[in-house]
Each structure stands twice: as structure tokens, then as C-alpha cells.
Design a protein around this motif. Structure first.
Motif, PDB file in Angstrom:
ATOM      1  N   LYS A 144       4.542   1.517 -12.782  1.00 27.08           N
ATOM      2  CA  LYS A 144       5.749   0.830 -13.249  1.00 27.08           C
ATOM      3  C   LYS A 144       5.662   0.649 -14.758  1.00 27.08           C
ATOM      4  CE  LYS A 144       6.496  -2.059  -9.175  1.00 27.08           C
ATOM      5  NZ  LYS A 144       6.429  -3.469  -8.780  1.00 27.08           N
ATOM      6  N   ALA A 145       4.477   0.280 -15.233  1.00 20.61           N
ATOM      7  CA  ALA A 145       4.304   0.075 -16.669  1.00 20.61           C
ATOM      8  C   ALA A 145       4.589   1.376 -17.414  1.00 20.61           C
ATOM      9  CB  ALA A 145       2.892  -0.417 -16.960  1.00 20.61           C
ATOM     10  N   ALA A 146       4.085   2.485 -16.875  1.00 20.47           N
ATOM     11  CA  ALA A 146       4.313   3.772 -17.527  1.00 20.47           C
ATOM     12  C   ALA A 146       5.802   4.084 -17.579  1.00 20.47           C
ATOM     13  CB  ALA A 146       3.565   4.871 -16.784  1.00 20.47           C
ATOM     14  N   LYS A 147       6.493   3.785 -16.485  1.00 24.42           N
ATOM     15  CA  LYS A 147       7.932   4.042 -16.469  1.00 24.42           C
ATOM     16  C   LYS A 147       8.641   3.181 -17.497  1.00 24.42           C
ATOM     17  CE  LYS A 147       8.717   5.241 -11.667  1.00 24.42           C
ATOM     18  NZ  LYS A 147       9.423   4.742 -10.484  1.00 24.42           N
ATOM     19  N   MET A 148       8.215   1.919 -17.594  1.00 29.20           N
ATOM     20  CA  MET A 148       8.842   1.034 -18.578  1.00 29.20           C
ATOM     21  C   MET A 148       8.539   1.514 -19.992  1.00 29.20           C
ATOM     22  SD  MET A 148      10.516  -1.020 -16.820  1.00 29.20           S
ATOM     23  CE  MET A 148      11.200  -1.892 -18.211  1.00 29.20           C
ATOM     24  N   ASP A 149       7.379   2.126 -20.159  1.00 28.57           N
ATOM     25  CA  ASP A 149       7.004   2.607 -21.486  1.00 28.57           C
ATOM     26  C   ASP A 149       7.731   3.895 -21.846  1.00 28.57           C
ATOM     27  OD1 ASP A 149       5.400   0.520 -22.042  1.00 28.57           O
ATOM     28  OD2 ASP A 149       3.522   1.500 -21.510  1.00 28.57           O
ATOM     29  N   GLY A 150       8.532   4.396 -20.930  1.00 29.00           N
ATOM     30  CA  GLY A 150       9.349   5.548 -21.255  1.00 29.00           C
ATOM     31  C   GLY A 150       8.906   6.845 -20.613  1.00 29.00           C
ATOM     32  N   ALA A 151       8.043   6.770 -19.617  1.00 29.60           N
ATOM     33  CA  ALA A 151       7.574   7.995 -18.986  1.00 29.60           C
ATOM     34  C   ALA A 151       8.503   8.394 -17.847  1.00 29.60           C
ATOM     35  CB  ALA A 151       6.163   7.797 -18.450  1.00 29.60           C
TER      36      ALA A 151
END
Ligand SMILES: Nc1ncnc2c1ncn2[C@@H]1O[C@H](COP(=O)(O)OP(=O)(O)OP(=O)(O)O)[C@@H](O)[C@H]1O
Ligand SMILES: [Mg+2]
Lengths: 278, 402
Positions: free
Chosen positions: A170-177
Motif C-alpha cells: 500500500k505504501a508503494a502504491k501511495m508513493d506512486g508505484a
């Protein structure tokens, strides 16, 4: 008192361990020992050869048959492992992380494949491959290997993926991945121990297979080492091939040992520590 | 930077759970909004919907005036701080903070400069080459913050970011968060369990219960003018006292005596469907030792006598617990609050009265003491739906208002 019991317990366990190791290793060592013996001393019953020789090794590497089979084995096993691990990783990731229609079915089918007796598939496969022109080719072996290795790969890998905290993704997705970037840059590096473990298991499975290899090949074009060994007759009809077979057996064990040793270094535990609290 | 608008946003999960129901919320640009509520009330789900990690079942979400319902998280340009920190364990602190910038394809120099800047603000400069495993909890928390602020997103979302820290560190980090938000002026939505965080951090607080918003407003307003029983009981520590009150001849019969009613409340109770029983709520600080009250003040309230149970002297004032007889107040909201706080913390509805008296009060345990309380600060609730009957146009007016 407590110390005494622990030393005693240690001793007992140690003995047991040694026993198991000896039980497992003696045949291997015996083969190794036989491979270094000359034909004359082959049956003398000594564990340590009286006369050392490398003739057996020279013989097998002189025969085209064996070298060719070794190349086949290595090529087929590596390709099958690579494909099975990549496909397995994607499937396992989907199973452990996504909710999609037919998920249960996919898991069920892969379980079914794993349980299916391979012997019963051999004849139909033989017919199919002959029709398709896959008989006695590398793809002709790689395909069934992948089929049977995939369930194994999916199961091992999804267990590993489930250990990785979902928050990271989820963090990666929030970071733009994107989903793909999240997988490649965050999840895959953390799942590396799982990927290596799976690769080892699949490789060993492919390397050791005899059943498919003997039914789906007929010439040196695709014959793998386990099968080539069974066809081993030595230089001439009258020569006893035992020594050569033993040498070949030792040689085909080496890649597996190397493979395991190489990847073992990467299987470090605690790779995910520090990611999340608790 | 942008405003965030939730327009009748709902979420129902495939298994039928309705986690969030018709939430309307307008968060202004640069505002710091807190979501609070008991466990399972849908705070995280709401936040995840704003983030894009959870689909919106119905309703509309607008960020900066644009409908973003169907946009992926990465296209919404908002950053999130997780309760678990969610640092990438295979990357150093620097790589962790640079990750969003690298995904945004900035050039190396800009990335380094931005990371260094953020590290300086959060005092992480000396830790940039460490792996998360070698950091303390507070440091990890700061790295997580750093990763959120480096790319200057439109908004920050934080899901209980401090709940894994110990009490002292939490206080420290609270000021860090507060200062950071003021400095950057970025719209922030912050989920918490903690009363103190809710009261001190935000410009406005949103109280949720069972997936629905109960009340939205600045912390002081929620404290002074709770719209219903749930908000009244949830905000404040120690919590509000709740007593059973029976309506009879324009008066209330309570364990503290007959409470007179003003015209306004009386009119409301004359309606045919008006409740015959009410719940009376009063905060601990609206009691005082009767000896210490001057005549002018005395007229605004009434007095009762009760045996003193426990006295806790805090130095600045005294918490005095009284035992009162009489029927207990009961309502679904009160049970829920008690369950969430743990029965020990929520004295509200029991036979115990929590009061905060002046430090000068000579009160002692075992005594029977005469206590005054302020009728203008009383709240009356309808036990069937929890509505605050003393609230008029959003202001609580007490029992005596005309
Ligand atoms: N994937 C899911 N499927 C079904 N129900 C869910 C799912 N995720 C959450 N819920 C339910 O939705 C409700 C709200 O959950 P949510 O995580 O938003 O609560 P919360 O307010 O964040 O609670 P907490 O303070 O404990 O974190 C809960 O009742 C929960 O059980
Ligand atoms: Mg939550």
C-alpha cells in the motif's frame, strides 16, 4: 543437575544426528568411492579404494553420449526452473494479494495437478507430443516439467508472499508505484529468499526426473542424464560399466550441490525486519 | 495542495459489512482534520477511500475540485503515513525517502537535494545510510513522515501514526506533526484513537460511530455543544457523568434531586411523542464544593449531598468521586462507549459521580459533602435516539433556558 541433563540430551541428539547423517551419506560415499576404483578392484569390498584412478571420469567425458546428456539436463532444468519460478511468482502473488473471480478454482486445479499420478499421464503425453512434433525435443520436456513444478512453486511462493506485510505494498502504491512496480521494486526483493528456495526445489525436481525423460525422448537430442545413465554400457560390450556409472552419478550430483550452495547464501532470514512495528 | 470533499461516500464490503455510510465532509485547503471514533467505526476505511486503496461503493470524492473516485492512488498525488510505518526494509533511509521521487522520475540531483532537505527538517540527516531495522521506533516514524513530505503532495493522510510509540515519544512526535503541518500548510486527514491527539492537533474533529459521522467541528465546540449522547460521552476525559432522569410535572427527578426546567426544554417535552425519561449529562468541572460557591453563582445551579468515595488530589484541583443512589442511565450509546473505553475508564453511566472541585475544598474521603452544580451546563439527552434536547441552533443552553 540441569546442566547434566542438557549435556546428556545434547549427546543423545548428537548421536542420533550422526546416525541419520551416516545412514544418508554412506551410499553416496560408496558411489563416490566406486567411481575412483579400477575395474580390477571394483568388487574388493574396500570402502577406501586401494588403487585410485580417474579413468572412469575420463571415460564418461570421452563419450559424446554423456556430455550431450549433461548439456540437455542443464539446459532443460534451468529453463524450466526459470519459467516455473517467474510464472509461479506471478500466480502466487495474485493468490496471496488479490481477490479475483476463480481464485479458489485456480488453487484447486493446481492442487489437483500436484496430486495427479504422473505415470497415468505419460502415455497420453507421448501421443500428444508426437502429434505436435514436440517428441524428443527440449520443449517436449520443459513443458511437462513446468506443469508439474508450478503447483509446487505456487505453494511455496504464496507462503512467502503472505509473510510480507501488506502495508508495504500500500505504501508503494501511495508513493506512486503501479501494481507492477510495487511488485518488482518492493515485494520481489523481499520475497527473494522464497524465490531462491522455490528455484532450488524446482531445479531438483527437473534434474532428477526419470519418468518423463525416458518416455518423451528417444535420442541424444533431448535425453537427460538420468536416462543416459540407464543406457550406459561402457566402451565395448564386454566392459563393466559400473565404475563409469558411478562416476556419472557423482558428476550429476555436483550441479545440484553447487546450485544449493550458491543460492543458500541468499536465503538470509530476517530480511523483512524493520519494515513494520510488531 | 487542495481541498478534499466527500459527498455521500459509502463503503460496503463484499461480505455485506457496511463500513462507512453516507459520509459528507468538506476539508478545506490546508486544514488539519482529525477522524476519531471507537474501534471498527470506519476511520481507516474512510482514509483508505480517500487514498484510493479502497474502492468507493457509492458517493463522490473530489480532491482539488476533481472527481477522483476512479483514479489510482498514484494519480491522486497524496501521501500516507501508516500505523505500521511500512518502511521498505531492503532500502536505506535515504532510499526509502527517495522512493516516491524516483518513481516520479526526477533527476538524481533534485532527488538528493529534496531528501536532504526533508531529512534536515526531521533531524534524520545522520541516519540516512541506515536500514530501517537499525532504527528506533521514533526514528522509523520520522522516516515514514519524511517519505510522505519529500514530494510535496496535495494532502497527507495519517492512520494512527503515533499509536505504536510509547507515551513520552508520542507527546514529542505530536508536536513534530503539528509543527510540520503548520509549516507546510498541507491539507491533512489524521486518524486517531487518542483523545488528546484529537483535541490538541486538529482544526476540526470528525467523530464517527458505526460508519456514520456524528458531529464535525472544532474540538472545543464538540466539547461544549455535543449534538448527541455519543459525542458527549466520547469527548472529554474523565468523561461526562450520565444520570437517569424522569420527567414529572415540568421537573426532572434525578439522583441529585429535582432539577427545574426552563421554558424551552419544557416546551420540547410537551410534544406528544416526547420521551418521559431522559439522560442527564454533566461534566466533572461543572461541580463545585458548595462552601466555595458565591451567592451569585449559586443561583445558577443547585445543590445536593452525597457520600464521598475517593479523593484524588491533582494539585491544581481535586477529582472527587461520589456514590449516588438511584436508577442507572441506560442507552445503547453508553454501553458502546463503555465497551470501547474499557469499563474502568468509563465511569459515566455507573453509580459513581466524577467531579472536579477546587483544590481549596477541604473534602475528605468518607465524609458526606454538599456539592453545587451548574444547571446552565447540563445536557439532556433522549435515550431512544441520543439527541441532545438542550441544543438550540448548535448551542447547548442548559436546563434552564427560556
Ligand atoms: N476487507 C473487509 N471486509 C469486510 N469487512 C471489513 C473489511 N475491512 C474492514 N471491515 C469492517 O469495516 C469496519 C470498519 O473498519 P475500519 O478498519 O475502518 O475501522 P477503524 O475505525 O479503522 O477501527 P480501528 O480503530 O480499530 O482501526 C469494521 O467493522 C471492519 O470489521
Ligand atoms: Mg484503523
Amino acid at each position: 543437575m540441569a546442566v547434566e541433563t542438557t549435556t546428556r540430551a545434547k549427546l543423545r541428539w548428537g548421536l542420533l544426528d550422526v546416525l541419520v547423517v551416516v545412514f544418508a551419506l554412506v551410499p553416496v560415499l560408496w558411489i563416490a568411492s566406486l567411481s575412483f576404483k579400477t575395474p580390477a578392484t571394483l568388487t574388493d569390498g574396500n570402502f577406501i579404494p586401494r588403487e585410485w584412478t580417474l579413468d572412469n571420469y575420463r571415460t564418461i567425458f570421452d563419450t559424446d553420449q554423456f556430455v550431450r546428456a549433461l548439456i540437455n539436463s542443464i539446459g532443460i532444468a534451468l529453463i524450466a526452473t526459470l519459467i516455473a519460478v517467474v510464472l509461479g511468482a506471478m500466480a502466487a502473488y495474485a493468490i496471496s494479494r488479490l481477490d479475483f473471480p476463480g481464485k479458489k478454482l485456480l488453487v484447486g486445479v493446481s492442487l489437483l495437478i500436484a496430486m495427479f499420478p504422473q505415470v497415468s499421464l505419460v502415455s497420453p503425453l507421448f501421443e500428444i507430443e508426437r502429434q505436435l512434433g514436440l517428441f524428443d525435443t527440449w520443449p517436449g520436456l520443459i513443458l511437462p516439467y513446468i506443469t508439474f513444478a508450478l503447483p509446487l512453486a505456487i505453494y511455496t511462493l504464496s507462503a512467502f508472499f503472505k509473510q510480507i506485510p501488506w502495508d508495504l505494498e500500500k505504501a508503494a502504491k501511495m508513493d506512486g508505484a503501479t501494481q507492477g512496480q510495487a511488485f518488482r521494486r518492493v515485494i520481489a526483493p523481499l520475497a527473494a529468499p522464497g524465490l531462491f528456495t522455490t528455484a532450488i526445489l524446482v531445479f531438483i525436481f527437473c534434474w532428477n526426473d526419470f519418468l518423463f525423460a525416458i518416455t518423451l525422448t528417444s535420442t541424444e537430442r533431448a535425453r537427460t542424464v538420468p536416462v543416459a545413465l540407464s543406457f550406459f554400457t561402457g566402451e565395448s560390450q564386454f566392459e563393466d560399466p559400473t565404475g563409469a556409472i558411478c562416476a556419472a552419478a557423482v558428476v550429476i550430483t555436483v550441479p545440484i550441490i553447487l546450485f544449493v550452495l550458491f543460492f543458500q547464501r541468499r536465503i538470509v532470514s530476517g530480511l523483512t525486519s524493520g519494515a513494520v512495528k510488531g | 495542495m487542495a481541498d478534499i470533499v466527500l459527498d455521500k461516500v459509502s463503503k460496503s464490503f463484499p461480505d455485506g459489512t457496511v463500513a462507512v455510510q453516507d459520509v459528507d465532509l468538506e476539508i478545506a485547503d490546508g486544514e488539519f482534520v482529525i477522524l476519531v471514533g471507537p474501534s471498527g467505526c470506519g476511520k481507516s476505511t474512510t482514509l483508505n477511500m480517500i487514498a484510493g486503496l479502497e474502492d468507493i461503493s457509492s458517493g463522490e470524492l473530489r480532491i482539488g475540485g476533481q472527481r477522483v473516485n476512479d483514479k489510482a492512488p498514484r494519480d491522486r498525488d497524496i501521501a500516507m503515513v501508516f500505523q505500521s510505518y511500512a518502511l521498505y526494509p531492503n532500502m536505506t533511509v535515504r532510499e526509502n525517502m527517495a522512493f516516491p521521487l524516483r518513481l516520479a522520475k526526477l533527476d538524481k540531483e533534485t532527488i538528493n537535494q529534496k531528501v536532504d532537505e526533508a531529512a534536515k527538517v526531521l533531524e534524520l540527516t545522520s541516519l540516512l545510510d541506515r536500514k530501517p531495522a537499525n532504527l528506533s521506533g521514533g526514528q522509523r516514524q520520522r522516516v515514514a513522515m519524511g517519505r510522505a513530505i519529500v514530494r510535496q503532495p496535495k494532502a497527507f493522510l495519517m492512520d494512527e501514526p503515533l499509536s505504536n510509540l510509547d507515551a513520552k515519544l508520542r507527546v514529542q512526535m505530536r508536536t513534530v506533526v503539528s509543527r510540520l503541518q503548520k509549516q507546510l500548510g498541507t491539507t491533512t486527514v489524521y486518524v486517531t484513537h487518542d483523545q488528546t491527539e484529537a483535541m490538541t492537533l486538529g482544526d476540526r474533529v470528525v467523530i464517527m460511530r458505526g460508519g456514520a459521522v456524528q458531529q464535525v467541528g472544532p474540538p472545543q465546540e464538540l466539547y461544549d455543544h455535543p449534538r448527541n449522547l455519543f459525542v458527549a460521552g466520547f469527548i472529554g476525559s474523565p468523561s461526562m457523568n450520565f444520570l437517569h432522569a424522569a420527567v414529572q410535572d415540568g421537573e426532572l427527578h434525578t439522583a441529585l434531586g429535582q432539577v427545574p426546567l426552563g421554558d424551552r426544554v419544557r416546551r420540547e417535552l410537551e410534544a406528544a411523542d416526547a420521551p418521559r425519561e431522559l439522560i442527564l449529562g454533566i461534566r466533572p468541572e461543572h461541580f463545585e464544593d458548595a462552601e466555595l460557591v458565591d451567592d451569585d453563582t449559586r443561583r445558577r445551579g443547585m445543590e445536593f449531598e452525597a457520600p464521598v468515595d475517593i479523593v484524588e488530589s491533582m494539585g491544581s484541583d481535586k477529582y472527587v468521586y461520589f456514590t449516588v443512589e438511584g436508577e442507572k442511565a441506560s442507552a445503547a450509546e453508553l454501553e458502546e462507549l463503555a465497551a470501547d473505553a474499557g469499563a474502568a475508564d468509563f465511569a459515566g453511566a455507573g453509580g459513581n459521580l466524577v467531579t472536579r472541585l477546587s483544590a481549596e475544598s477541604p473534602v475528605a474521603e468518607g465524609q458526606t459533602r454538599r456539592v453545587w452544580f451548574n444547571l446552565e451546563k447540563i445536557h439532556l439527552f433522549d435515550p431512544t435516539n441520543g439527541r441532545n434536547l438542550t441544543l438550540h441552533e448548535g448551542r447547548a443552553a442548559g436546563a434552564l433556558a427560556d
